[in-house]
Design an enzyme around this catalytic site. Sequence first.
Site, PDB file in Angstrom:
ATOM      1  N   ASP A   1      -1.277 -19.319  12.618  1.00 16.40           N
ATOM      2  CA  ASP A   1      -0.301 -20.007  13.348  1.00 16.40           C
ATOM      3  C   ASP A   1      -0.020 -19.572  15.029  1.00 16.40           C
ATOM      4  O   ASP A   1      -0.068 -18.379  15.208  1.00 16.40           O
ATOM      5  CB  ASP A   1       1.113 -19.466  12.416  1.00 16.40           C
ATOM      6  CG  ASP A   1       2.594 -20.041  12.854  1.00 16.40           C
ATOM      7  OD1 ASP A   1       3.056 -19.963  13.931  1.00 16.40           O
ATOM      8  OD2 ASP A   1       2.819 -20.752  11.939  1.00 16.40           O
TER       9      ASP A   1
ATOM     10  N   SER B   1       3.010  -5.099   7.216  1.00 19.01           N
ATOM     11  CA  SER B   1       2.372  -4.954   5.665  1.00 19.01           C
ATOM     12  C   SER B   1       3.798  -4.843   4.740  1.00 19.01           C
ATOM     13  O   SER B   1       4.891  -4.346   4.941  1.00 19.01           O
ATOM     14  CB  SER B   1       1.729  -3.459   5.469  1.00 19.01           C
ATOM     15  OG  SER B   1       2.742  -2.473   5.956  1.00 19.01           O
TER      16      SER B   1
ATOM     17  N   HIS C   1       0.702  -1.300  -0.190  1.00 21.51           N
ATOM     18  CA  HIS C   1       0.061   0.083  -0.006  1.00 21.51           C
ATOM     19  C   HIS C   1       0.887   1.304  -0.075  1.00 21.51           C
ATOM     20  O   HIS C   1       2.115   1.133   0.309  1.00 21.51           O
ATOM     21  CB  HIS C   1      -0.977   0.228   1.240  1.00 21.51           C
ATOM     22  CG  HIS C   1      -0.284   0.260   2.638  1.00 21.51           C
ATOM     23  ND1 HIS C   1       0.434   1.181   3.099  1.00 21.51           N
ATOM     24  CD2 HIS C   1      -0.103  -0.868   3.514  1.00 21.51           C
ATOM     25  CE1 HIS C   1       0.906   0.929   4.240  1.00 21.51           C
ATOM     26  NE2 HIS C   1       0.681  -0.291   4.392  1.00 21.51           N
TER      27      HIS C   1
END
Length: 351
Positions: A299, A314, A178
């Site tokens: 996980d 991110s 992004h």
Amino acid sequence: MFFLVRLPTEPLAFRHIRYCGRKRNERVEKMKKNGFRAVLAALFLVLLSTSVWAAEMLVLVGRAVGLELEAAGLAVAELDAQLGAHARDAGLEVGDIIIKADGQAVPNAAALQEAVDRSKGGLVLTVLRNGEEMNVTVTPVEHEGRRRLGIYVREGIAGVGTVTYYDPETGAFGALGHGVSDAHGNLLPLQAGSAMEAEIISVKKGRAGTPGQLQGSFQKDAVLGELEKNTRCGIFGVTSAGWAGIPLPVAEVSQIHTGPATILSNVTVTEVQEYSVEILKLYPGEKACGRNLLLHVTDAALLEATGGIVQGMSGSPIIQDGKFIGAVTHVLVNDPTTGYGIFLETMLGAA
């Protein structure tokens, strides 16, 4: 989720092809010439298909790096409650990018202050807002013997994010999945930037209603690469240092499906580990960058370490069926175990 920091493919070898023999007649000569053209065409096709193949093999990185972006102008970070009244009344807003003062470029805060000192009355500020230029006339105020605008500006943004991929053939890399935006959600106009060595020093775990965060530090003198583009689908640049990793083929969107997958992420110092996730939903027709798929962390080790997806993760690469499918981009504020991702095809399209 980019957070602010306070301060081996082998090349093809072609054998040279030489035509020998004596000239017999025009027909034979023509056949030779056409044959040579056919060989050249065949070699061209091999080269073309090989370059396309190489472009579809990218190294998964997953390393945290320091990212420093220098804006093409000065971002208005805050208006002083009292001294900034004139600027506020004139229409100046937080998130505006000041690019000129009385028609002159202001590349830094010192240049802006010089323009304020020179001004005799109202100062015409040319700003970028929502990608468009506009003029705002602000009258400076006298304070402690000097003229002031009553605004706080920043010359850029620095923070820690994750590198998604690296192409050893070209040195190109992509991160975040992004863009980096201002207070209005507008992309920061990038003038220059750097990616630097970083390490994660602690983790603030995510909880419902409160996104977590990787807290890191980076070395400004250990530059890994230069940033060239800040887009809605990621930050892109070129590196001469590169990153170690295993190249995987890039998946086409049609090959991605719901079900088990894994991500690579760096949540401890400089160690990159693989963690299991579940892809819950796909949005193949979604135009907005960063929200092409919905994933859930399964996980146990990652849930224990971070609570799920946190700011700073991110850009973490996503793998499914032995293919490179995308990158983690956002977390759901009310459920830190779940977040969004971007298709790698989408990210590469923006690069």
